[in-house]
Design a protein around this motif. Sequence first.
Motif, short mmCIF file in Angstrom:
data_model
loop_
_atom_site.label_atom_id
_atom_site.label_comp_id
_atom_site.label_asym_id
_atom_site.label_seq_id
_atom_site.Cartn_x
_atom_site.Cartn_y
_atom_site.Cartn_z
N LEU A 1 32.01 36.05 38.68
CA LEU A 1 30.65 36.55 38.75
C LEU A 1 29.84 35.77 39.80
O LEU A 1 28.93 36.30 40.43
CB LEU A 1 29.98 36.43 37.38
N SER A 2 30.21 34.51 40.02
CA SER A 2 29.53 33.68 41.01
C SER A 2 29.69 34.23 42.43
O SER A 2 28.89 33.91 43.31
CB SER A 2 30.02 32.24 40.94
N ASP A 3 30.74 35.04 42.66
CA ASP A 3 30.90 35.64 44.00
C ASP A 3 29.66 36.46 44.35
O ASP A 3 29.09 36.35 45.44
CB ASP A 3 32.12 36.55 44.04
N TRP A 4 29.25 37.32 43.41
CA TRP A 4 28.11 38.20 43.66
C TRP A 4 26.78 37.47 43.52
O TRP A 4 25.83 37.77 44.23
CB TRP A 4 28.18 39.39 42.68
N LEU A 5 26.74 36.48 42.65
CA LEU A 5 25.53 35.68 42.50
C LEU A 5 25.22 34.92 43.80
O LEU A 5 24.05 34.74 44.16
CB LEU A 5 25.70 34.69 41.34
N SER A 6 26.25 34.52 44.52
CA SER A 6 26.05 33.73 45.75
C SER A 6 25.28 34.49 46.81
O SER A 6 24.55 33.89 47.60
CB SER A 6 27.41 33.28 46.31
N LEU A 7 25.43 35.82 46.86
CA LEU A 7 24.70 36.65 47.82
C LEU A 7 23.48 37.32 47.20
O LEU A 7 22.79 38.10 47.85
CB LEU A 7 25.62 37.72 48.43
N GLY A 8 23.23 37.01 45.95
CA GLY A 8 22.09 37.62 45.29
C GLY A 8 22.30 39.09 44.97
O GLY A 8 21.34 39.84 44.82
#
Length: 397
Positions: free
Chosen positions: A246-253
């Motif tokens: 989930l952090s993949d998508w969180l990193s780009l907002g």
Amino acid sequence: MAQRIIYWFRNDLRLRDNEALFSAVASASEIIPVYVFDPRQFDKTKLGFRRTGAMRGQFLIQSVVDLRNRLREKGGDLLIRIGDPEKIIAKLAEEYNAGFVYTSKEIAPEETRIESSLSKNLKLVNIDMKLFWMDTLMHATALPFAIAKLPANFPAFHNLIKTALKIKEPLPEPQQITLPIEYKAGPIPILAQLGIDPNELADADAAQVSIGGEAVALQILEKYLTDYIKENKSYETADPLTDTRLSDWLSLGCISAKYIYDQVKKEQANTDDTAIIDNLLSRDYFHWTLLRYGPRLFKPSGVKHNFLQRWQNDNAIYEKWTNGETEDNVVNQLMNKLKTTGFLTSAERTTCATFLVNKLGINWTWGAMYFESHLMDYEVSVNWGRWNNIAGVGEVE
């Protein structure tokens, strides 16, 4: 109400819970959403690899495509440009006679330098810029202490913050986005237009590489909620934010920390598992650490200013680590996994980083730069903060 606002998307590639965009829509009759691909993000480092590798570059492109599609569903569009944002945004604001530029506030040194430069360029044409803090669970002004008094480690921070959490409700998507009658949207670039040879993706394991965009992010969160929170099951590790990817998508907002928090809390009557909430708080703490210490986070002496620790700058040894050719087969397998998937679990990252730092004695900042290039979920404060800690020059325990 302002006639027209330029909305500059940065690391907030979403419509849901985007306070700056929501405010822009409420404050102007016309909105011009813009995303600028900055070629400097794809330049090569002094160590020979790109700051943003090909897989993460493709992930970014996919996320921008998804954002444009979602904006079009609301009656809007996304203007795409390539170049220096501080110049392009100012030029667009002048061309479209915008009253304001709205955007998210960043805290890393390079991003704040770009903000400052844009602000100066806008002042020359008498246009104001409004910045919105929206990357953390709480605004800096809502913390129960001044940033200068930031606790020295995460446990101390956690003890102070857990009873003082005041998380605002996530905002809904804008219902309608109105563009000027005439505008030039521009094409979304392919990797080659960003200076990246598509052959750099030749070794990627397509089945294991994340697909960018808000739509996928929401699916990943729903799967986590369904499989774990709603089933009253604890995740297999202490870091579901990273290990579910989930952090993949969180990193780009593509999804916000507040939205994840809100959705988990709504279902948390079913479980006592707070792992992902703790992960979000840890992420916040790394952000506050960067805000508190700035450039110190990126120096070999680290946040602690530990000048006694000496590091080797040995390219040959370092390249054995990056190429998966060390004496440790586990580390080699993991480094090859990183190269082909852009992903390592939280524990696997620690294994690889600890080997570079403690076994090989190589300058830890070289490791941080390599992870920056290859990790799909790269976030400046989290990546560099973790490496500070592993190298023993950080403040978090």
